[in-house]
Design an enzyme around this catalytic site. Structure first.
Site, PDB file in Angstrom:
ATOM      1  N   GLY A 254       0.850  -1.167   0.104  1.00  0.00           N
ATOM      2  CA  GLY A 254      -0.053  -0.011   0.222  1.00  0.00           C
ATOM      3  C   GLY A 254       0.815   1.092   0.003  1.00  0.00           C
ATOM      4  O   GLY A 254       2.133   1.208  -0.477  1.00  0.00           O
ATOM      5  N   CYS A 255       0.415   2.402   0.555  1.00  0.00           N
ATOM      6  CA  CYS A 255       1.109   3.429   0.697  1.00  0.00           C
ATOM      7  C   CYS A 255       2.251   3.324   1.560  1.00  0.00           C
ATOM      8  O   CYS A 255       2.454   2.875   2.460  1.00  0.00           O
ATOM      9  CB  CYS A 255       0.239   4.538   1.152  1.00  0.00           C
ATOM     10  N   PHE A 256       3.474   4.055   0.709  1.00  0.00           N
ATOM     11  CA  PHE A 256       4.752   3.543   1.509  1.00  0.00           C
ATOM     12  C   PHE A 256       5.068   4.304   2.809  1.00  0.00           C
ATOM     13  O   PHE A 256       5.650   4.104   3.594  1.00  0.00           O
ATOM     14  CB  PHE A 256       5.875   3.965   0.566  1.00  0.00           C
ATOM     15  N   TRP A 257       4.013   5.570   2.906  1.00  0.00           N
ATOM     16  CA  TRP A 257       4.036   6.340   4.219  1.00  0.00           C
ATOM     17  C   TRP A 257       3.899   5.521   5.222  1.00  0.00           C
ATOM     18  O   TRP A 257       4.489   5.524   6.428  1.00  0.00           O
ATOM     19  CB  TRP A 257       3.214   7.390   4.202  1.00  0.00           C
TER      20      TRP A 257
END
EC number: 1.8.4.11
Length: 173
Positions: free
Chosen positions: A9-12
């Site tokens: 998913g989002c790397f954050w």
């Protein structure tokens, strides 16, 4: 030192978790698995470059075992969602692992098996051949720590960080 390339998913969110793990010396957000050279975030967001949002996690296995890093990975995202994580939709948000060699491939395969047991099957995480890793723009690096009040961080990243903290407290800084 060992390096894993993981897309969940989002790397954050991955970045936010792994930066707080004992033995992790670096987390680099970037793009892998695609065909466009030096893609930008805007290009990757179109879902047409083939890249996933990926983190490189560099860690000391004398401090934190690789299996713990991988079990955290399968805790902080839902590996049963194909090409998405929640409202983040597209192939750039796929669940994927990029093994550096045959030994890592075996380790990753075993982690997928454990994840299937934990999640009751249906894990769609792919093992992909390593491709060029492109470091994401500076503002993506350590995004959560730099933007703790940002809406996405509060709504999406914080619950994931808290879930991993609860399940892996002994490994957290």
């Amino acid at each position: 030192m060992t390096t894993y390339e993981l897309a969940g998913g989002c790397f954050w969110c991955l970045d936010a978790v792994y930066r707080n793990v004992k033995g992790v010396s670096d987390v680099i957000s970037g793009y892998a698995g695609g065909t466009v050279e030096h893609p930008t975030y805007e290009q990757v967001c179109t879902g047409t470059t083939g890249h996933a949002e990926v983190v490189k996690v560099v860690f000391d296995e004398e401090v934190v075992p690789g299996n713990v890093i991988l079990d955290m990975f399968f805790t902080l995202h839902d590996p049963r969602q194909l090409n998405r994580q929640g409202n983040d939709i597209g192939p750039q948000y796929r669940s994927a692992m990029f093994p550096a060699d045959d030994a890592q491939r075996e380790t990753f395969e075993a982690a997928i098996e454990r994840a299937n047991d934990i999640w009751g099957g249906g894990v769609v995480t792919t093992l992909e051949e390593p491709t060029e890793f492109y470091v994401a723009e500076d503002y993506h690096q350590d995004f959560f720590a730099k933007n703790p009040g940002q809406g996405y961080c509060l709504a999406v990243a914080v619950p994931k960080v808290n879930k991993v903290r609860a399940g892996f407290a002994e490994w957290m800084k």
